[in-house]
Scaffold this active site. Structure first.
Site, PDB file in Angstrom:
ATOM      1  N   TYR A 143      33.928  17.258  37.446  1.00  0.00           N
ATOM      2  CA  TYR A 143      33.696  18.530  36.752  1.00  0.00           C
ATOM      3  C   TYR A 143      35.022  19.245  36.506  1.00  0.00           C
ATOM      4  O   TYR A 143      35.340  19.592  35.364  1.00  0.00           O
ATOM      5  CB  TYR A 143      32.774  19.388  37.614  1.00  0.00           C
ATOM      6  CG  TYR A 143      32.349  20.702  36.998  1.00  0.00           C
ATOM      7  CD1 TYR A 143      31.414  20.743  35.968  1.00  0.00           C
ATOM      8  CD2 TYR A 143      32.862  21.908  37.470  1.00  0.00           C
ATOM      9  CE1 TYR A 143      31.004  21.960  35.421  1.00  0.00           C
ATOM     10  CE2 TYR A 143      32.453  23.121  36.932  1.00  0.00           C
ATOM     11  CZ  TYR A 143      31.530  23.142  35.912  1.00  0.00           C
ATOM     12  OH  TYR A 143      31.128  24.347  35.381  1.00  0.00           O
ATOM     13  N   ASP A 144      35.814  19.410  37.573  1.00  0.00           N
ATOM     14  CA  ASP A 144      37.057  20.197  37.461  1.00  0.00           C
ATOM     15  C   ASP A 144      38.027  19.546  36.473  1.00  0.00           C
ATOM     16  O   ASP A 144      38.567  20.208  35.586  1.00  0.00           O
ATOM     17  CB  ASP A 144      37.758  20.297  38.824  1.00  0.00           C
ATOM     18  CG  ASP A 144      36.908  20.961  39.885  1.00  0.00           C
ATOM     19  OD1 ASP A 144      35.722  21.207  39.634  1.00  0.00           O
ATOM     20  OD2 ASP A 144      37.420  21.225  40.986  1.00  0.00           O
ATOM     21  N   GLY A 146      37.358  17.173  34.294  1.00  0.00           N
ATOM     22  CA  GLY A 146      36.736  17.068  32.973  1.00  0.00           C
ATOM     23  C   GLY A 146      36.945  18.357  32.184  1.00  0.00           C
ATOM     24  O   GLY A 146      37.334  18.340  31.010  1.00  0.00           O
ATOM     25  N   VAL A 186      22.949  31.477  44.384  1.00  0.00           N
ATOM     26  CA  VAL A 186      22.054  32.618  44.144  1.00  0.00           C
ATOM     27  C   VAL A 186      20.608  32.132  44.008  1.00  0.00           C
ATOM     28  O   VAL A 186      19.694  32.675  44.642  1.00  0.00           O
ATOM     29  CB  VAL A 186      22.489  33.436  42.911  1.00  0.00           C
ATOM     30  CG1 VAL A 186      21.458  34.507  42.587  1.00  0.00           C
ATOM     31  CG2 VAL A 186      23.851  34.077  43.143  1.00  0.00           C
ATOM     32  N   PHE A 189      19.275  30.988  47.499  1.00  0.00           N
ATOM     33  CA  PHE A 189      18.976  32.066  48.443  1.00  0.00           C
ATOM     34  C   PHE A 189      17.742  32.860  48.002  1.00  0.00           C
ATOM     35  O   PHE A 189      16.893  33.213  48.819  1.00  0.00           O
ATOM     36  CB  PHE A 189      20.178  33.006  48.593  1.00  0.00           C
ATOM     37  CG  PHE A 189      21.318  32.440  49.412  1.00  0.00           C
ATOM     38  CD1 PHE A 189      21.283  31.140  49.907  1.00  0.00           C
ATOM     39  CD2 PHE A 189      22.442  33.214  49.704  1.00  0.00           C
ATOM     40  CE1 PHE A 189      22.335  30.614  50.652  1.00  0.00           C
ATOM     41  CE2 PHE A 189      23.492  32.705  50.459  1.00  0.00           C
ATOM     42  CZ  PHE A 189      23.451  31.404  50.922  1.00  0.00           C
TER      43      PHE A 189
HETATM   44  P1  NAD Z   1      22.994  24.531  32.863  1.00  0.00           P
HETATM   45  O1  NAD Z   1      23.021  23.271  33.642  1.00  0.00           O
HETATM   46  O2  NAD Z   1      21.832  25.439  33.011  1.00  0.00           O
HETATM   47  O3  NAD Z   1      23.178  24.247  31.311  1.00  0.00           O
HETATM   48  C1  NAD Z   1      23.880  23.141  30.800  1.00  0.00           C
HETATM   49  C2  NAD Z   1      23.094  22.619  29.605  1.00  0.00           C
HETATM   50  O4  NAD Z   1      23.805  21.517  29.025  1.00  0.00           O
HETATM   51  C3  NAD Z   1      21.709  22.087  29.995  1.00  0.00           C
HETATM   52  O5  NAD Z   1      20.750  22.575  29.094  1.00  0.00           O
HETATM   53  C4  NAD Z   1      21.873  20.581  29.895  1.00  0.00           C
HETATM   54  O6  NAD Z   1      20.646  19.922  29.616  1.00  0.00           O
HETATM   55  C5  NAD Z   1      22.887  20.463  28.779  1.00  0.00           C
HETATM   56  N1  NAD Z   1      23.640  19.209  28.801  1.00  0.00           N
HETATM   57  C6  NAD Z   1      24.245  18.602  29.871  1.00  0.00           C
HETATM   58  N2  NAD Z   1      24.848  17.475  29.468  1.00  0.00           N
HETATM   59  C7  NAD Z   1      24.647  17.360  28.129  1.00  0.00           C
HETATM   60  C8  NAD Z   1      25.018  16.399  27.156  1.00  0.00           C
HETATM   61  N3  NAD Z   1      25.738  15.317  27.468  1.00  0.00           N
HETATM   62  N4  NAD Z   1      24.615  16.591  25.876  1.00  0.00           N
HETATM   63  C9  NAD Z   1      23.875  17.673  25.530  1.00  0.00           C
HETATM   64  N5  NAD Z   1      23.490  18.618  26.407  1.00  0.00           N
HETATM   65  C10 NAD Z   1      23.878  18.462  27.705  1.00  0.00           C
HETATM   66  O7  NAD Z   1      24.350  25.307  33.222  1.00  0.00           O
HETATM   67  P2  NAD Z   1      24.866  26.741  32.788  1.00  0.00           P
HETATM   68  O8  NAD Z   1      25.072  27.532  34.010  1.00  0.00           O
HETATM   69  O9  NAD Z   1      24.040  27.288  31.695  1.00  0.00           O
HETATM   70  O10 NAD Z   1      26.313  26.370  32.238  1.00  0.00           O
HETATM   71  C11 NAD Z   1      26.596  26.309  30.852  1.00  0.00           C
HETATM   72  C12 NAD Z   1      28.082  26.044  30.658  1.00  0.00           C
HETATM   73  O11 NAD Z   1      28.846  27.079  31.280  1.00  0.00           O
HETATM   74  C13 NAD Z   1      28.549  24.732  31.276  1.00  0.00           C
HETATM   75  O12 NAD Z   1      29.494  24.136  30.417  1.00  0.00           O
HETATM   76  C14 NAD Z   1      29.216  25.163  32.560  1.00  0.00           C
HETATM   77  O13 NAD Z   1      30.234  24.263  32.954  1.00  0.00           O
HETATM   78  C15 NAD Z   1      29.784  26.520  32.186  1.00  0.00           C
HETATM   79  N6  NAD Z   1      29.946  27.385  33.364  1.00  0.00           N
HETATM   80  C16 NAD Z   1      28.874  27.985  33.961  1.00  0.00           C
HETATM   81  C17 NAD Z   1      29.077  28.782  35.084  1.00  0.00           C
HETATM   82  C18 NAD Z   1      27.943  29.489  35.775  1.00  0.00           C
HETATM   83  O14 NAD Z   1      28.187  30.157  36.774  1.00  0.00           O
HETATM   84  N7  NAD Z   1      26.727  29.440  35.303  1.00  0.00           N
HETATM   85  C19 NAD Z   1      30.368  28.942  35.600  1.00  0.00           C
HETATM   86  C20 NAD Z   1      31.422  28.291  34.974  1.00  0.00           C
HETATM   87  C21 NAD Z   1      31.205  27.529  33.850  1.00  0.00           C
HETATM   88  N1  UDP Z   2      26.281  27.688  49.207  1.00  0.00           N
HETATM   89  C1  UDP Z   2      25.624  27.977  50.393  1.00  0.00           C
HETATM   90  N2  UDP Z   2      24.288  27.694  50.474  1.00  0.00           N
HETATM   91  C2  UDP Z   2      23.584  27.168  49.444  1.00  0.00           C
HETATM   92  C3  UDP Z   2      24.262  26.878  48.236  1.00  0.00           C
HETATM   93  C4  UDP Z   2      25.625  27.149  48.157  1.00  0.00           C
HETATM   94  O1  UDP Z   2      26.231  28.487  51.353  1.00  0.00           O
HETATM   95  O2  UDP Z   2      22.382  26.958  49.612  1.00  0.00           O
HETATM   96  C5  UDP Z   2      27.721  28.024  49.106  1.00  0.00           C
HETATM   97  C6  UDP Z   2      28.608  26.890  48.610  1.00  0.00           C
HETATM   98  O3  UDP Z   2      29.031  26.082  49.689  1.00  0.00           O
HETATM   99  C7  UDP Z   2      29.753  27.655  47.974  1.00  0.00           C
HETATM  100  C8  UDP Z   2      29.079  28.921  47.420  1.00  0.00           C
HETATM  101  O4  UDP Z   2      27.856  29.049  48.130  1.00  0.00           O
HETATM  102  O5  UDP Z   2      30.695  28.028  48.935  1.00  0.00           O
HETATM  103  C9  UDP Z   2      28.804  28.872  45.926  1.00  0.00           C
HETATM  104  O6  UDP Z   2      28.137  27.675  45.650  1.00  0.00           O
HETATM  105  P1  UDP Z   2      27.606  27.277  44.198  1.00  0.00           P
HETATM  106  O7  UDP Z   2      27.148  25.871  44.277  1.00  0.00           O
HETATM  107  O8  UDP Z   2      26.656  28.303  43.717  1.00  0.00           O
HETATM  108  O9  UDP Z   2      28.884  27.416  43.251  1.00  0.00           O
HETATM  109  P2  UDP Z   2      30.408  26.929  43.326  1.00  0.00           P
HETATM  110  O10 UDP Z   2      30.700  26.297  44.656  1.00  0.00           O
HETATM  111  O11 UDP Z   2      30.551  25.956  42.209  1.00  0.00           O
HETATM  112  O12 UDP Z   2      31.171  28.174  43.138  1.00  0.00           O
END
Ligand code: NAD
Ligand code: UDP
Ligand code: UDP
Length: 315
Positions: A143-144, A146, A186, A189
């Site tokens: 992920y990171d 990518g 979130v 929890f």
């Molecule tokens: P999510 O998993 O709910 O949404 C991702 C969507 O992309 C899903 O609908 C999934 O089906 C679709 N998808 C995955 N692979 C695909 C592919 N190969 N082709 C077409 N569709 C594909 O996640 P989200 O929280 O809505 O995140 C959306 C974007 O925001 C992502 O790129 C994620 O990396 C980025 N992002 C989100 C957060 C967050 O906190 N929610 C934080 C940082 C970055």
């Molecule tokens: N986490 C936790 N309990 C859970 C899910 C996540 O303590 O049931 C922690 C996780 O280890 C991380 C933080 O909450 O330190 C945020 O996790 P999340 O997967 O939401 O996002 P990210 O690590 O990608 O910021």
């Protein structure tokens, strides 16, 4: 405008599609439904200006649009680690295809990047100028790295092909339509508290995160997309309010009135210890900052999951 949203059936994508439709745009939602669901966009299906296409962005896509938001990519560690090779392909091949599409159409393109590009940061809070501390071979690397490579591609298309690019580095965002089983903190929890199950804290719960409510984030997306061409980002979008995971658990228990107990589980590998956005650039260039406090956003999220769980309409 005709706007393409990849990942439009996901958590953030569905909110973005809704906002764009409300602003009068014609929206094409492209999604392979890996983590997204039709439930997230069901309420938009009757809108004649909304169209859905099942497609995987790792394959070329030939459509005609004026703007592209590239959100396709699983975002929760559980999901992006499920098929890590596909995660890297989605970020990298997906970016190449969407950039190729933007180049052919001369369309502005937005990339949903992430605070994960900072890895386990040694600089706190994180400004955009910080290059990060990322393990290139760990379980979060698909992920990171990518997402880092996608940023590289965006900047090379910008420099080489003069594309109009907008990169947002999104920090942890929460709200209605998160997937109840996607393992993010979130949703975990809130669901555990509502079901009266143990609340699973990984490690001692002293690691921190900064939580942004989804409506605030989407407002930031739109402002960034509307900004002058020379504003390319990357721009941090997130809420600077920083909480330990244990504090988050206590707030969720307080707001739900749950009798759940806290239990402690092993900390996942490479789990970042702290994370807080420096949003000076977003404030100055976009006039943007989050308006919704954690408790208010959590209450809205709790209401959503409460209804979802009682309708037992979970897929
Ligand atoms: P999510 O998993 O709910 O949404 C991702 C969507 O992309 C899903 O609908 C999934 O089906 C679709 N998808 C995955 N692979 C695909 C592919 N190969 N082709 C077409 N569709 C594909 O996640 P989200 O929280 O809505 O995140 C959306 C974007 O925001 C992502 O790129 C994620 O990396 C980025 N992002 C989100 C957060 C967050 O906190 N929610 C934080 C940082 C970055
Ligand atoms: N986490 C936790 N309990 C859970 C899910 C996540 O303590 O049931 C922690 C996780 O280890 C991380 C933080 O909450 O330190 C945020 O996790 P999340 O997967 O939401 O996002 P990210 O690590 O990608 O910021
Ligand atoms: N591409 C696409 N839709 C388009 C134009 C291009 O999916 O409308 C894909 C195409 O498959 C190509 C990629 O985008 O592999 C990169 O396109 P670009 O024009 O930058 O590179 P090239 O085609 O020269 O490899």
């Amino acid at each position: 405008m005709r706007v393409l949203v990849t990942g439009g059936a996901g958590f953030l994508g569905s909110h973005l599609c809704e906002r764009l439709l409300n602003e009068g745009h014609d929206v094409l939602c492209v999604d392979n439904f890996f983590t997204g669901s039709k439930r997230n966009i069901a309420h938009l299906m009757n809108n004649p200006y909304f169209e859905v296409m099942r497609h995987d962005v790792t394959f070329p896509l030939y459509v005609e649009v004026d703007q592209i938001y590239n959100l396709a990519c699983p975002a929760s560690p559980v999901h992006y680690q499920h098929d890590p090779v596909q995660t890297t392909k989605t970020s990298v091949h997906g970016a190449i295809n969407m950039l190729g599409l933007a180049k052919r159409l001369k369309a502005r393109i937005f990339q949903a990047s992430t605070s994960e590009v900072y890895g386990d940061p040694e600089v706190h809070p994180q400004p955009e100028s910080y290059w990060g501390k990322v393990n290139p071979i760990g379980i979060r690397s698909c992920y990171d790295e990518g997402k880092r490579c996608a940023e590289t591609l965006f900047f090379d298309y910008y420099r080489q092909h003069n594309l109009s690019i907008k990169i947002a580095r999104i920090f942890n965002t929460y709200g209605p339509r998160m997937h109840p089983n996607d393992g993010r903190v979130v949703s975990n929890f809130v669901v555990q508290a509502l079901k009266g199950e143990d609340i699973t804290i990984y490690g001692e719960g002293l690691q921190t995160r900064s939580f942004c409510y989804v409506d605030d984030l989407i407002e930031g997306f739109l402002r960034l997309m509307k900004s002058e061409k020379e504003i390319t980002g990357p721009i941090n979008l997130g809420n600077p309010g920083e909480f330990t995971i244990r504090e988050l658990a206590e707030r969720v228990i307080g707001l739900t009135g749950s009798k759940s107990n806290l239990v402690f589980r092993a900390l996942p590998q490479d789990d970042p210890k702290q994370r807080q956005p420096d949003i000076k650039i977003a404030r100055e260039t976009l006039g943007w900052e989050p308006l919704i406090a954690l408790d208010e956003g959590l209450n809205k999220t709790i209401r959503y999951f409460d209804e979802l769980l009682s309708s037992s309409n979970v897929d």
